[in-house]
Design a protein around this motif. Structure first.
Motif, PDB file in Angstrom:
ATOM      1  N   ALA A 192       0.836  -1.207   0.000  1.00 10.96           N
ATOM      2  CA  ALA A 192       0.000   0.000   0.000  1.00 10.96           C
ATOM      3  C   ALA A 192       0.869   1.254   0.000  1.00 10.96           C
ATOM      4  CB  ALA A 192      -0.932  -0.014   1.212  1.00 10.96           C
ATOM      5  N   LEU A 193       1.928   1.246   0.821  1.00 12.95           N
ATOM      6  CA  LEU A 193       2.806   2.409   0.904  1.00 12.95           C
ATOM      7  C   LEU A 193       3.536   2.644  -0.413  1.00 12.95           C
ATOM      8  CD1 LEU A 193       3.931   4.627   2.734  1.00 12.95           C
ATOM      9  CD2 LEU A 193       5.712   3.033   3.467  1.00 12.95           C
ATOM     10  N   ALA A 194       3.840   1.574  -1.140  1.00 14.02           N
ATOM     11  CA  ALA A 194       4.552   1.710  -2.415  1.00 14.02           C
ATOM     12  C   ALA A 194       3.808   2.632  -3.371  1.00 14.02           C
ATOM     13  CB  ALA A 194       4.748   0.328  -3.050  1.00 14.02           C
ATOM     14  N   PHE A 195       2.487   2.538  -3.383  1.00 16.50           N
ATOM     15  CA  PHE A 195       1.709   3.345  -4.329  1.00 16.50           C
ATOM     16  C   PHE A 195       1.690   4.820  -3.958  1.00 16.50           C
ATOM     17  CE2 PHE A 195       0.294  -0.838  -5.545  1.00 16.50           C
ATOM     18  CZ  PHE A 195       0.216  -0.721  -6.924  1.00 16.50           C
ATOM     19  N   LYS A 196       2.031   5.136  -2.712  1.00  9.00           N
ATOM     20  CA  LYS A 196       2.178   6.542  -2.344  1.00  9.00           C
ATOM     21  C   LYS A 196       3.324   7.169  -3.137  1.00  9.00           C
ATOM     22  CE  LYS A 196       3.431   9.495   1.597  1.00  9.00           C
ATOM     23  NZ  LYS A 196       4.758   9.929   1.140  1.00  9.00           N
ATOM     24  N   PHE A 197       4.436   6.435  -3.264  1.00  2.36           N
ATOM     25  CA  PHE A 197       5.585   6.970  -3.987  1.00  2.36           C
ATOM     26  C   PHE A 197       5.322   7.021  -5.495  1.00  2.36           C
ATOM     27  CE2 PHE A 197       7.331   5.546   0.021  1.00  2.36           C
ATOM     28  CZ  PHE A 197       8.137   6.622   0.368  1.00  2.36           C
ATOM     29  N   LEU A 198       4.617   6.033  -6.018  1.00  2.00           N
ATOM     30  CA  LEU A 198       4.262   6.075  -7.441  1.00  2.00           C
ATOM     31  C   LEU A 198       3.323   7.242  -7.710  1.00  2.00           C
ATOM     32  CD1 LEU A 198       4.616   4.658 -10.161  1.00  2.00           C
ATOM     33  CD2 LEU A 198       2.569   3.323  -9.639  1.00  2.00           C
TER      34      LEU A 198
END
Length: 682
Positions: free
Chosen positions: A418-424
């Motif tokens: 979930a956190l990965a998509f914050k950076f994307l």
């Protein structure tokens, strides 16, 4: 009196009146230092007025505009040696733009080393673009010319430093910024503009401390989570038993365990120092706002998530662990230190993704945040080893190792994903690709947390899961909590603000449907919007072109409210969020006036035939933002935002006592609006 002299005095008085109302909170002096036959150091020293902030180069996009150092005539004449360096800055969280920003207070120094390649080159032309804020925000452009010694490359002078003070000419141009500065932010540096000037410094101090405290507690929680993984948890009783059995006395066992815990902390804190030292405090913040680094962070977190979910294990070479383990047999303090290092290496497959994520998140804060983060993480990791050594009886109360440890690991994997998509999302915002708009982002999170809820309820199993004949009460409660959060996210697709996670998804306006999926107000507005109008804050119909707004106002015979604003204006957003949202004010703005919002930092280029040189500032008017800036300065003799003006259909001010108003409270703003509207109706 001589007529020529009379008119000259009038002109001087008019010029003085204009400049008396212009705000220029930053004063600059410069110098040039000769370092060698062809290298020079250019220095800009700024003095900033009390209670004003000037934003750094490393302020992330989407917040107030970052400082830019632009070299106009470098091509074929000189090259830059590295990036411009800055003096001490501060960082604090901006709750309006929901980013961290970096800024100068009182003093600012920018230095840039250059290497001259043209032997006949004598003048370096530099432009500083920056934003300063207090109760209002001002965008400034200042031009400098540094004069170099003649025949620079052929000079026989010794390469000693020669300082030429104020070897520069300066031109000030107001309210000019670059297009890249208008892009949204990447989540991480720095000032909260306080409601009153006296509170600015105090608010910034609190915000900076809050940022580091948040990093510490998040890292501490990350350390607690790492304890609950299969790589670490089984080592607690093993390690504590080793110290209690090998030590001749209880006191010696306790002291050894404490040394072991301190060693764990030192190892991770040294990692934080290493990251800060290698990249530099400012560089970390700059990297965190870079598109490609955000994409890399996204890929890394997806890899970490896949590892936690059971696709593979991320491990350091076994030879490292064996060599360190051999050193641990030496005994004494040295042996204990190597035991702590062995723990870090052996448990890397579980702690590595957590440590990596924490370092990425801490990097977005810059400064010593990576050190603070690693201290919080290692403290949580080390405390159980020390406490259980002091009180061995507590070991009996520890739950037995089992399948629940893998459940914790999988749970962390879902959080990493979930956190990965914050950076994307950050990268998408900066590039303005609109590939990951708010609805898509929320749909992804709903899917991730929905599947996590199914996993916790035992409906889905993953490769390393143990057989699950039934679920525990704790797992059921956690599943219900995750399911509740998933349901909470769903109304966000229909325009709900989702304040709990407001810092994570893209803003409301960065969406396929700013009003939410299926919201009727969107379809209705599409029918009734006049030409050139759009939906602004709180559903207010606004124009961003003066001529089109004026034409519409004449057709419905309503007064005009000019809103001089900026995409990166902090207090403009605060006025819109806190004042325009008031029920009575909102009613006036929607029903009684025609709102024309003119963005002074709109960098869309004007057609060539519409470009001109300003009579007031002497600057070239090349963009839409330049046009509205010149309009504001020429007509209202000021260069601040926000600035509000109520006019009739001929452009005359409707508030004679107070023609313009800026950053004020609800009561004063409402009274000012009502007074102007009443004068229009007379």
């Amino acid at each position: 009196m001589n007529k020529k002299l009379y008119f000259l005095l009038l002109a001087l008085l008019a010029f003085a009146n204009v400049n008396a109302q212009m705000l220029d909170p930053a004063k600059w002096t410069t110098k040039i230092e000769k370092k060698s036959a062809n290298t020079f150091l250019l220095t800009f020293d700024g003095t900033i007025e009390k209670e004003w902030h000037l934003y750094s180069q490393f302020t992330p996009d989407g917040g107030p505009l970052p400082l830019e150092v632009i070299f106009k005539n470098a091509k074929g004449n000189f090259t830059l040696v590295g990036k411009a360096k800055e003096s001490k800055t501060r960082t604090a969280f901006n709750d309006i733009f929901e980013v961290n920003e970096t800024f100068f207070e009182k003093k600012a120094q920018i230095t840039q080393e250059i290497k001259v390649t043209n032997p006949n080159f004598t003048k370096v032309e530099v432009e500083l673009n920056y934003q300063v804020c207090k109760d209002v925000c001002i965008n400034m452009e200042k031009k400098f010319t540094f004069v170099l010694p003649v025949n620079t490359l052929s000079s026989a002078l010794n390469p000693e430093t020669i300082i030429t003070e104020t070897a520069v000419t300066e031109t000030t141009v107001l309210d000019t910024v670059k297009k890249d500065s208008l892009q949204p932010s990447l989540g991480t540096s720095n000032v909260v503009i306080a409601d009153t000037p006296a509170a600015i410094e105090k608010t910034a101090n609190k915000s900076e401390k809050r940022g580091l405290l948040s990093i510490f507690f998040l890292a501490f929680l990350g350390g607690l989570a790492a304890l609950m993984t299969p790589c670490v948890f089984p080592m607690i009783p093993m390690t504590v038993s080793f110290f209690t059995k090998q030590s001749k006395t209880k006191a010696k066992g306790i002291s050894n365990a404490i040394i072991y815990g301190v060693a764990i902390i030192l190892i991770y804190v040294m990692l934080g120092f290493l990251v800060t030292w290698v990249f530099g405090a400012d560089a970390l913040n700059a990297l965190s706002t870079n598109v490609w680094f955000n994409v890399i962070f996204f890929v890394l977190l997806v890899v970490f998530a896949a590892s936690f979910l059971g696709a593979f294990e991320i491990m350091l070479p076994n030879s490292w662990a064996n060599k360190v383990d051999n050193q641990a047999d030496r005994g004494g303090i040295i042996g204990i230190l190597f035991m702590a290092l062995a723990l870090a290496i052996v448990s890397f497959s579980c702690t590595g993704p957590i440590v990596g994520t924490l370092l990425v998140e801490a990097a977005s804060n810059g400064g010593i945040a990576p050190v603070v983060g690693m201290f919080g993480f290692s403290l949580a990791l080390a405390l159980p080893f020390m406490l259980f050594a002091m009180f061995p009886g507590w070991l009996n109360s520890l739950p037995k190792s089992g399948g629940w440890l893998n459940t914790v690991k999988v749970f962390l994997g879902f959080l990493e994903l979930a956190l990965a998509f914050k950076f994307l999302s950050n990268a998408d915002l900066v590039l303005q690709l609109h590939l990951l708009e708010r609805e898509v982002f929320l749909a992804i999170w709903i899917a991730i947390f929905g599947v996590l809820a199914l996993y916790l309820f035992g409906k889905i199993t993953l490769p390393h899961d143990s057989p699950l004949p039934h679920i525990s009460v704790g797992r059921l409660m956690m599943g219900l909590l995750v399911l509740t959060f998933t349901v909470y996210l769903i109304p966000g697709l229909w325009g709900a603000p989702l304040k709990i996670i407001s810092a994570f998804p893209p803003p409301m306006e960065y969406s396929e449907s700013p009003f939410g999926i299926g919201n009727s107000s969107r379809s209705n507005s599409a029918v009734i919007l006049p030409e050139g109008a759009k939906i602004g804050p709180h559903g207010i119909v606004v124009f961003d072109d003066y001529e089109k707004g004026l034409a519409y106002a004449k057709t419905i015979s309503k007064p005009i409210m000019l809103d001089f604003t900026g995409y990166a204006c902090v207090n403009c957003r605060k006025m819109e969020n806190n004042v325009w949202s008031d029920i009575d004010v909102l009613k006036l703005l929607k029903n009684e006036v025609v709102v024309i919002s003119l963005y002074v930092d709109d960098k869309r280029e004007l057609p060539k035939e519409q470009q001109f040189v300003s009579k007031k500032t002497g600057s070239e008017i090349e963009t839409i933002g330049d046009k509205w800036t010149d309009f504001m300065i020429s007509t209202y003799k000021t260069n601040t935002q926000p600035l509000y003006v109520l006019t009739d259909l001929e452009g005359n001010s409707l508030n004679q006592e107070k023609p313009t108003i800026s950053y004020v409270g609800v009561t004063e703003y409402e009274s000012w609006l009502k007074s102007g509207i009443a004068n229009f109706k007379k």
